[in-house]
Design a protein around this motif. Structure first.
Motif, PDB file in Angstrom:
ATOM      1  N   GLU A  45       0.959  -1.163  -0.004  1.00 49.45           N
ATOM      2  CA  GLU A  45      -0.001  -0.041   0.089  1.00 49.45           C
ATOM      3  C   GLU A  45       1.011   1.191   0.132  1.00 49.45           C
ATOM      4  N   LYS A  46       2.066   1.432   0.848  1.00 48.41           N
ATOM      5  CA  LYS A  46       2.765   2.515   0.737  1.00 48.41           C
ATOM      6  C   LYS A  46       3.476   2.638  -0.338  1.00 48.41           C
ATOM      7  N   LEU A  47       3.813   1.606  -1.227  1.00 40.23           N
ATOM      8  CA  LEU A  47       4.544   1.549  -2.568  1.00 40.23           C
ATOM      9  C   LEU A  47       3.562   1.988  -3.573  1.00 40.23           C
ATOM     10  N   ALA A  48       2.322   1.777  -3.505  1.00 36.10           N
ATOM     11  CA  ALA A  48       1.404   2.264  -4.522  1.00 36.10           C
ATOM     12  C   ALA A  48       1.212   3.715  -4.270  1.00 36.10           C
ATOM     13  N   LEU A  49       0.939   3.997  -3.060  1.00 42.11           N
ATOM     14  CA  LEU A  49       0.711   5.409  -2.614  1.00 42.11           C
ATOM     15  C   LEU A  49       2.039   6.360  -3.113  1.00 42.11           C
ATOM     16  N   ALA A  50       3.356   5.846  -2.898  1.00 37.56           N
ATOM     17  CA  ALA A  50       4.450   6.483  -3.419  1.00 37.56           C
ATOM     18  C   ALA A  50       4.332   6.594  -4.702  1.00 37.56           C
ATOM     19  N   SER A  51       4.233   5.688  -5.472  1.00 40.63           N
ATOM     20  CA  SER A  51       4.168   5.546  -7.024  1.00 40.63           C
ATOM     21  C   SER A  51       3.007   6.605  -7.689  1.00 40.63           C
ATOM     22  N   LYS A  52       1.910   6.760  -6.715  1.00 38.96           N
ATOM     23  CA  LYS A  52       0.998   7.483  -7.435  1.00 38.96           C
ATOM     24  C   LYS A  52       1.395   9.037  -7.113  1.00 38.96           C
ATOM     25  N   ALA A  53       1.812   9.279  -5.990  1.00 40.10           N
ATOM     26  CA  ALA A  53       2.379  10.649  -5.621  1.00 40.10           C
ATOM     27  C   ALA A  53       3.532  10.971  -6.602  1.00 40.10           C
ATOM     28  N   VAL A  54       4.498  10.324  -7.236  1.00 43.30           N
ATOM     29  CA  VAL A  54       5.366  10.390  -7.919  1.00 43.30           C
ATOM     30  C   VAL A  54       4.908  10.720  -9.450  1.00 43.30           C
ATOM     31  N   ILE A  55       3.959  10.054  -9.841  1.00 43.40           N
ATOM     32  CA  ILE A  55       3.132  10.311 -11.122  1.00 43.40           C
ATOM     33  C   ILE A  55       2.733  11.465 -11.057  1.00 43.40           C
TER      34      ILE A  55
END
Length: 177
Positions: free
Chosen positions: A114-124
């Protein structure tokens, strides 16, 4: 290993906790089995002053009582009884610890995903916002990653307010509508 002995049924004490686990339908099945093929497995008891305490075999004992038996074959061993009471608890405790460790590992893996998905979304999202902030002088028109609608926005003088303005702008810029 102790040898099977015959014990008087009325001298065997059944602890209250064990009596609560009694299933009458299982007692009936075992009684029928005893009538057909005889007793197969002895009960396990431990000595306690002038009586014996049942360690294992509650349903077999009750089946013999139901059949009117006065004695039952069993094993008496303080060591065996002690092992039987210790091993299941330690094995159950070990199984519970393993289960809890697996659950903790799964929970941590889920949280990390979940943290990785949130971080990826934030980067995008920050990358998209950065592209929008760049001016045409900084080379946004030559950027292959820029989306066509972003390029059109930067080259047009103003944002159209009506459909006819948009159509006119699309014709002027060579866009397809």
């Amino acid at each position: 290993m102790p040898k099977p002995e015959s014990f008087p049924i009325d001298k065997i004490y059944v602890p209250v906790k064990r009596k609560k686990a009694l299933k009458p339908e299982l007692v009936q099945e075992i009684a029928e089995s005893i009538l057909e093929i005889g007793r197969q497995a002895p009960i396990v008891v431990r000595p306690d002053e002038d009586r014996f305490v049942l360690v294992e075999g509650l349903h077999r004992l009750e089946a013999c009582k139901a059949l009117g038996e006065k004695t039952i074959v069993g094993l008496v061993s303080a060591e065996l009884a002690h092992q039987k009471t210790l091993l299941p608890h330690s094995a159950e405790a070990e199984a519970e610890r393993d289960k809890m460790a697996r659950l903790k590992k799964l929970r941590l893996e889920k949280e990390a995903a979940e943290k990785l998905a949130l971080a990826s979304k934030a980067v995008i999202e920050t990358g998209s916002a950065e592209l929008l902030r760049k001016s045409p002088e900084k080379g946004n028109q030559n950027n292959l990653k820029a989306m066509p609608n972003q390029l059109n926005r930067t080259t047009s003088a103003s944002t159209p307010k009506t459909l006819s303005e948009w159509l006119t702008q699309q014709k002027r810029d060579g866009g397809r509508y």
